[in-house]
Design a protein around this motif. Sequence first.
Motif, PDB file in Angstrom:
ATOM      1  N   LEU A  34       3.768   8.739 -39.749  1.00 23.18           N
ATOM      2  CA  LEU A  34       5.185   8.351 -39.851  1.00 23.18           C
ATOM      3  C   LEU A  34       5.624   7.521 -38.654  1.00 23.18           C
ATOM      4  CD1 LEU A  34       6.968  11.488 -41.334  1.00 23.18           C
ATOM      5  CD2 LEU A  34       6.797   9.211 -42.332  1.00 23.18           C
ATOM      6  N   VAL A  35       5.124   7.856 -37.465  1.00 26.82           N
ATOM      7  CA  VAL A  35       5.419   7.042 -36.282  1.00 26.82           C
ATOM      8  C   VAL A  35       4.856   5.634 -36.481  1.00 26.82           C
ATOM      9  CG1 VAL A  35       4.876   6.758 -33.830  1.00 26.82           C
ATOM     10  CG2 VAL A  35       5.589   8.989 -34.691  1.00 26.82           C
ATOM     11  N   GLY A  36       3.645   5.557 -37.029  1.00 22.07           N
ATOM     12  CA  GLY A  36       3.064   4.249 -37.326  1.00 22.07           C
ATOM     13  C   GLY A  36       3.866   3.484 -38.362  1.00 22.07           C
ATOM     14  N   TYR A  37       4.405   4.201 -39.340  1.00 20.21           N
ATOM     15  CA  TYR A  37       5.239   3.556 -40.354  1.00 20.21           C
ATOM     16  C   TYR A  37       6.520   3.007 -39.724  1.00 20.21           C
ATOM     17  CZ  TYR A  37       8.653   3.052 -44.057  1.00 20.21           C
ATOM     18  OH  TYR A  37       9.637   2.563 -44.881  1.00 20.21           O
ATOM     19  N   ARG A  38       7.141   3.787 -38.863  1.00 22.92           N
ATOM     20  CA  ARG A  38       8.369   3.318 -38.209  1.00 22.92           C
ATOM     21  C   ARG A  38       8.114   2.094 -37.335  1.00 22.92           C
ATOM     22  NH1 ARG A  38      11.278   8.843 -36.184  1.00 22.92           N
ATOM     23  NH2 ARG A  38      11.944   9.537 -38.247  1.00 22.92           N
ATOM     24  N   ARG A  39       6.937   2.053 -36.740  1.00 24.98           N
ATOM     25  CA  ARG A  39       6.604   0.945 -35.841  1.00 24.98           C
ATOM     26  C   ARG A  39       6.329  -0.333 -36.632  1.00 24.98           C
ATOM     27  NH1 ARG A  39       2.347   3.055 -32.073  1.00 24.98           N
ATOM     28  NH2 ARG A  39       4.088   4.323 -31.387  1.00 24.98           N
ATOM     29  N   ARG A  40       5.556  -0.239 -37.700  1.00 24.00           N
ATOM     30  CA  ARG A  40       5.105  -1.432 -38.432  1.00 24.00           C
ATOM     31  C   ARG A  40       5.834  -1.667 -39.752  1.00 24.00           C
ATOM     32  NH1 ARG A  40       1.529  -3.613 -35.016  1.00 24.00           N
ATOM     33  NH2 ARG A  40      -0.105  -2.240 -34.284  1.00 24.00           N
ATOM     34  N   ARG A  41       6.467  -0.620 -40.283  1.00 18.08           N
ATOM     35  CA  ARG A  41       7.164  -0.703 -41.579  1.00 18.08           C
ATOM     36  C   ARG A  41       6.239  -1.130 -42.715  1.00 18.08           C
ATOM     37  NH1 ARG A  41      11.544   2.327 -41.341  1.00 18.08           N
ATOM     38  NH2 ARG A  41      12.810   1.824 -39.557  1.00 18.08           N
ATOM     39  N   THR A  42       5.018  -0.573 -42.732  1.00 19.31           N
ATOM     40  CA  THR A  42       4.095  -0.880 -43.827  1.00 19.31           C
ATOM     41  C   THR A  42       4.059   0.288 -44.795  1.00 19.31           C
ATOM     42  OG1 THR A  42       2.213  -0.001 -42.594  1.00 19.31           O
ATOM     43  CG2 THR A  42       2.638  -2.360 -42.387  1.00 19.31           C
ATOM     44  N   ARG A  43       4.018  -0.054 -46.076  1.00 15.09           N
ATOM     45  CA  ARG A  43       3.986   0.991 -47.103  1.00 15.09           C
ATOM     46  C   ARG A  43       2.703   1.802 -47.036  1.00 15.09           C
ATOM     47  NH1 ARG A  43       5.665  -1.907 -52.581  1.00 15.09           N
ATOM     48  NH2 ARG A  43       3.437  -1.702 -52.708  1.00 15.09           N
ATOM     49  N   SER A  44       1.619   1.205 -46.572  1.00 12.05           N
ATOM     50  CA  SER A  44       0.359   1.935 -46.505  1.00 12.05           C
ATOM     51  C   SER A  44       0.439   3.107 -45.518  1.00 12.05           C
ATOM     52  CB  SER A  44      -0.798   1.007 -46.139  1.00 12.05           C
ATOM     53  OG  SER A  44      -0.602   0.435 -44.870  1.00 12.05           O
ATOM     54  N   MET A  45       1.146   2.934 -44.401  1.00 11.14           N
ATOM     55  CA  MET A  45       1.304   4.035 -43.441  1.00 11.14           C
ATOM     56  C   MET A  45       2.192   5.133 -44.016  1.00 11.14           C
ATOM     57  SD  MET A  45      -0.610   3.621 -40.910  1.00 11.14           S
ATOM     58  CE  MET A  45      -0.044   4.668 -39.608  1.00 11.14           C
ATOM     59  N   LEU A  46       3.209   4.748 -44.754  1.00 13.43           N
ATOM     60  CA  LEU A  46       4.062   5.744 -45.405  1.00 13.43           C
ATOM     61  C   LEU A  46       3.274   6.520 -46.451  1.00 13.43           C
ATOM     62  CD1 LEU A  46       6.840   7.009 -45.728  1.00 13.43           C
ATOM     63  CD2 LEU A  46       7.379   5.198 -47.387  1.00 13.43           C
ATOM     64  N   ALA A  47       2.469   5.810 -47.237  1.00 14.54           N
ATOM     65  CA  ALA A  47       1.638   6.476 -48.240  1.00 14.54           C
ATOM     66  C   ALA A  47       0.614   7.387 -47.577  1.00 14.54           C
ATOM     67  CB  ALA A  47       0.944   5.434 -49.121  1.00 14.54           C
ATOM     68  N   LEU A  48       0.073   6.975 -46.438  1.00 14.55           N
ATOM     69  CA  LEU A  48      -0.858   7.817 -45.699  1.00 14.55           C
ATOM     70  C   LEU A  48      -0.182   9.116 -45.264  1.00 14.55           C
ATOM     71  CD1 LEU A  48      -3.647   8.147 -44.301  1.00 14.55           C
ATOM     72  CD2 LEU A  48      -2.599   7.090 -42.295  1.00 14.55           C
ATOM     73  N   ALA A  49       1.021   9.017 -44.733  1.00 15.06           N
ATOM     74  CA  ALA A  49       1.761  10.208 -44.298  1.00 15.06           C
ATOM     75  C   ALA A  49       2.042  11.133 -45.479  1.00 15.06           C
ATOM     76  CB  ALA A  49       3.063   9.801 -43.626  1.00 15.06           C
ATOM     77  N   ILE A  50       2.438  10.577 -46.598  1.00 14.42           N
ATOM     78  CA  ILE A  50       2.732  11.386 -47.783  1.00 14.42           C
ATOM     79  C   ILE A  50       1.454  12.036 -48.313  1.00 14.42           C
ATOM     80  CG2 ILE A  50       3.489  11.267 -50.195  1.00 14.42           C
ATOM     81  CD1 ILE A  50       5.481   9.079 -49.253  1.00 14.42           C
ATOM     82  N   THR A  82      -1.799  19.422 -56.692  1.00 18.95           N
ATOM     83  CA  THR A  82      -1.141  18.824 -55.527  1.00 18.95           C
ATOM     84  C   THR A  82      -2.144  18.095 -54.644  1.00 18.95           C
ATOM     85  OG1 THR A  82       0.475  20.620 -55.579  1.00 18.95           O
ATOM     86  CG2 THR A  82       0.358  19.317 -53.569  1.00 18.95           C
ATOM     87  N   GLU A  83      -3.318  18.691 -54.442  1.00 21.24           N
ATOM     88  CA  GLU A  83      -4.357  18.032 -53.642  1.00 21.24           C
ATOM     89  C   GLU A  83      -4.852  16.763 -54.320  1.00 21.24           C
ATOM     90  OE1 GLU A  83      -7.250  21.080 -53.069  1.00 21.24           O
ATOM     91  OE2 GLU A  83      -6.019  22.129 -51.591  1.00 21.24           O
ATOM     92  N   LEU A  84      -4.997  16.784 -55.644  1.00 23.44           N
ATOM     93  CA  LEU A  84      -5.414  15.593 -56.374  1.00 23.44           C
ATOM     94  C   LEU A  84      -4.388  14.476 -56.226  1.00 23.44           C
ATOM     95  CD1 LEU A  84      -7.294  14.096 -58.315  1.00 23.44           C
ATOM     96  CD2 LEU A  84      -6.024  15.148 -60.201  1.00 23.44           C
ATOM     97  N   VAL A  85      -3.112  14.803 -56.334  1.00 27.18           N
ATOM     98  CA  VAL A  85      -2.065  13.798 -56.146  1.00 27.18           C
ATOM     99  C   VAL A  85      -2.116  13.249 -54.720  1.00 27.18           C
ATOM    100  CG1 VAL A  85       0.437  13.440 -56.082  1.00 27.18           C
ATOM    101  CG2 VAL A  85      -0.576  14.710 -57.964  1.00 27.18           C
ATOM    102  N   GLY A  86      -2.351  14.131 -53.743  1.00 32.61           N
ATOM    103  CA  GLY A  86      -2.486  13.687 -52.356  1.00 32.61           C
ATOM    104  C   GLY A  86      -3.638  12.722 -52.178  1.00 32.61           C
ATOM    105  N   LEU A  87      -4.770  13.017 -52.805  1.00 32.65           N
ATOM    106  CA  LEU A  87      -5.921  12.116 -52.727  1.00 32.65           C
ATOM    107  C   LEU A  87      -5.629  10.776 -53.388  1.00 32.65           C
ATOM    108  CD1 LEU A  87      -8.863  14.590 -53.390  1.00 32.65           C
ATOM    109  CD2 LEU A  87      -8.375  13.353 -51.270  1.00 32.65           C
ATOM    110  N   LEU A  88      -4.923  10.803 -54.508  1.00 31.75           N
ATOM    111  CA  LEU A  88      -4.559   9.551 -55.175  1.00 31.75           C
ATOM    112  C   LEU A  88      -3.609   8.716 -54.312  1.00 31.75           C
ATOM    113  CD1 LEU A  88      -4.157  10.807 -58.850  1.00 31.75           C
ATOM    114  CD2 LEU A  88      -5.970   9.344 -57.931  1.00 31.75           C
ATOM    115  N   VAL A  89      -2.687   9.388 -53.620  1.00 34.95           N
ATOM    116  CA  VAL A  89      -1.782   8.669 -52.722  1.00 34.95           C
ATOM    117  C   VAL A  89      -2.566   8.083 -51.546  1.00 34.95           C
ATOM    118  CG1 VAL A  89       0.198   8.922 -51.157  1.00 34.95           C
ATOM    119  CG2 VAL A  89       0.254   9.978 -53.419  1.00 34.95           C
ATOM    120  N   LEU A  90      -3.547   8.823 -51.034  1.00 34.46           N
ATOM    121  CA  LEU A  90      -4.397   8.282 -49.964  1.00 34.46           C
ATOM    122  C   LEU A  90      -5.194   7.079 -50.450  1.00 34.46           C
ATOM    123  CD1 LEU A  90      -5.775  11.461 -48.180  1.00 34.46           C
ATOM    124  CD2 LEU A  90      -4.121   9.819 -47.321  1.00 34.46           C
TER     125      LEU A  90
END
Length: 100
Positions: A34-50, A82-90
């Motif tokens: 999330l800190v990386g997302y705030r710094r760069r504002r990239t959707r990939s970092m937000l998806a990584l955090a989620i 939930t873990e499967l959804v997390g893996l798909l988001v990753l």
Amino acid sequence: MDFAGLSAETWVTVNTAFHLAQTGVGLLIAALALVGYRRRRTRSMLALAIGISLLTFVSYLVTLSAVQVLPRIVFPLPGTITELVGLLVLLYAIVLARRD
């Protein structure tokens, strides 16, 4: 029933400690993403955090809730979903990062 010289209660305590450690480390990684997302504002970092949150913290909470509500034969299913959804988001985060 004892296993490796430890009682069942001890194994439950050890298992709980590892789950809490996994959850803590997962939340730390998600916070850093999330800190990386705030710094760069990239959707990939937000998806990584989620995705990390879903894999660690959320799936643990879902599993704990399911144990209280669902029959024993079914209770692993919501945590696994939930873990499967997390893996798909990753996976989505990785695909997004490759595009950037």
